[in-house]
Design an enzyme around this catalytic site. Sequence first.
Site, PDB file in Angstrom:
ATOM      1  N   HIS A 165       6.095  49.326  46.619  1.00  0.00           N
ATOM      2  CA  HIS A 165       5.608  48.231  47.828  1.00  0.00           C
ATOM      3  C   HIS A 165       5.914  49.273  49.161  1.00  0.00           C
ATOM      4  O   HIS A 165       5.474  49.634  50.508  1.00  0.00           O
ATOM      5  CB  HIS A 165       5.698  47.148  47.905  1.00  0.00           C
ATOM      6  CG  HIS A 165       6.885  46.863  47.872  1.00  0.00           C
ATOM      7  ND1 HIS A 165       7.371  46.343  47.467  1.00  0.00           N
ATOM      8  CD2 HIS A 165       7.487  46.577  49.475  1.00  0.00           C
ATOM      9  CE1 HIS A 165       8.725  45.878  47.588  1.00  0.00           C
ATOM     10  NE2 HIS A 165       8.621  46.229  48.979  1.00  0.00           N
ATOM     11  N   ASP A 196       7.263  47.702  39.916  1.00  0.00           N
ATOM     12  CA  ASP A 196       7.641  47.896  41.470  1.00  0.00           C
ATOM     13  C   ASP A 196       9.019  48.721  41.554  1.00  0.00           C
ATOM     14  O   ASP A 196       9.167  48.808  43.264  1.00  0.00           O
ATOM     15  CB  ASP A 196       7.521  46.614  42.754  1.00  0.00           C
ATOM     16  CG  ASP A 196       7.285  47.065  43.642  1.00  0.00           C
ATOM     17  OD1 ASP A 196       6.623  48.184  44.278  1.00  0.00           O
ATOM     18  OD2 ASP A 196       8.112  45.559  45.271  1.00  0.00           O
ATOM     19  N   SER A 228      14.164  46.428  50.125  1.00  0.00           N
ATOM     20  CA  SER A 228      13.098  47.136  50.143  1.00  0.00           C
ATOM     21  C   SER A 228      13.591  48.127  48.878  1.00  0.00           C
ATOM     22  O   SER A 228      13.614  49.548  49.807  1.00  0.00           O
ATOM     23  CB  SER A 228      12.205  46.402  50.275  1.00  0.00           C
ATOM     24  OG  SER A 228      11.886  44.989  50.083  1.00  0.00           O
TER      25      SER A 228
END
Length: 483
Positions: free
Chosen positions: A115, A145, A218
């Site tokens: 992402h 992911d 992230s």
Amino acid sequence: MAQTREDATPLRLFWLTTLSMVLILSQSLMAHARGAPESFAELAERISPAVVNITTSTTVAGRTGPQGIVPEGSPFEDFFREFQDRNGDQSPRRSSALGSGFVISEDGFIVTNNHVIEGADEIQIEFFEGFELPATLVGTDPNTDIALLKVEADNALKYVNFGDSNKARVGDWVMAMGNPLGQGFSVSAGIVSARNRALSGTYDDYIQTDAAINRGNSGGPLFNMDGEVIGVNTAILSPNGGSIGIGFSMASNVVTRVVDQLKEFGETRRGWLGVRIQDVTEDVAEALGLSEAKGALVSDVPEGPAMEGGMQAGDVIVSFDGVDVEDTRQLVRTVANTPVGKTVRVMVNRDGTTQTLKITLGRREEAESSVPASLEAPADEPQEMETMGLTLSPLTEDLREELSVPAGVDGLAVMSVDEASEAFEKGVRAGDVITEAGQTAVASVSDLEDRVAEAREEGRKSILLLVRRGGDPRFVALGLQED
């Protein structure tokens, strides 16, 4: 004889010295047991050069004005053109985003979250030493992911190694690194709060930590105290968007398999068994006569590897490739991690006996949509039956058309469900179709009556029904009513 003050002093000193040594040794053992470092500075200094900041750029289409509202050449055309001009530039614009990642090889392979780079036109990597390099996308896996990037550098890059996430224990110290909220390189520390967390994905295996993780972290690494990556920071649970001490990192033992496949193939290649499964609950276990609620219950076997290997609906998978099966989640992950094309031994419980099947796995990504296995069509028997809170009727042509039941699927249509019944509580609804009872096909009221009678004769307190809704099958165990 009374002891003098002079005689007592050496004894007191002895005991005080002994007690002090015991306390020091006890504290030392406790610190060692906790694994608590005096400082994280040395570890952070050693591994920081392998952690990177990631900036992505994406072209976003400009806003469009009221084009097409007036015909070309209309006297109002100039008016609407001026309206568009006053409302800003309509040309495409650039949008940027920030994230984190880490280098896993000296030749420039970098791991981050999917992402972070999804939809990006350009990916720029900023290294700890201050230099920047453009990155190319090697491959992604939205299911976990994870994304793999590659940069070309003149010199060997500093990198970090993956550790074994299965060795991480709840309570172990961990350290997260990344680029929170675009503030640049940052370090936070905490402990492993929980293991084997699942959020929403099929292959989820998250490490939960209270180390501060925020937006921008992230894709960054979660380190153990040996400086090994045991997780990729992916998500947080927060009511306000900031860290409240509940962060999730995808376990390294999941990530390494994905990274190896992306590096070799540019895509994932997961094993595929080709069955629909559900957990074995206590009532299902009782209905099947199983000693414990373990394994994965096969509710359907469409065309694919499992069908070719002889698996049947109603089988309970208890072992796959030598690994005991606890539940459906574990089985899905185990199958996915098994190489495509491998022939494995699958142990199933069928009608109270254990059988071993040999099945050659297909590739999940290439699997075609499942087609429910057809049953032999019996003769019509247009009569209704009320049992276990259900009003049932054989499938007539009119009912088949009304309920959109495909040709080849036969059974008993659920006409109504008593809202006070166990069946209603377990989700059975009008319009469902019962195709099996006691793991035997039913197409008539008499078929079901026979299966219920057999279950009672065997001393069972419940019976297992295979219920289909819109083509999707699932097993439901319902208690048998007393005569």
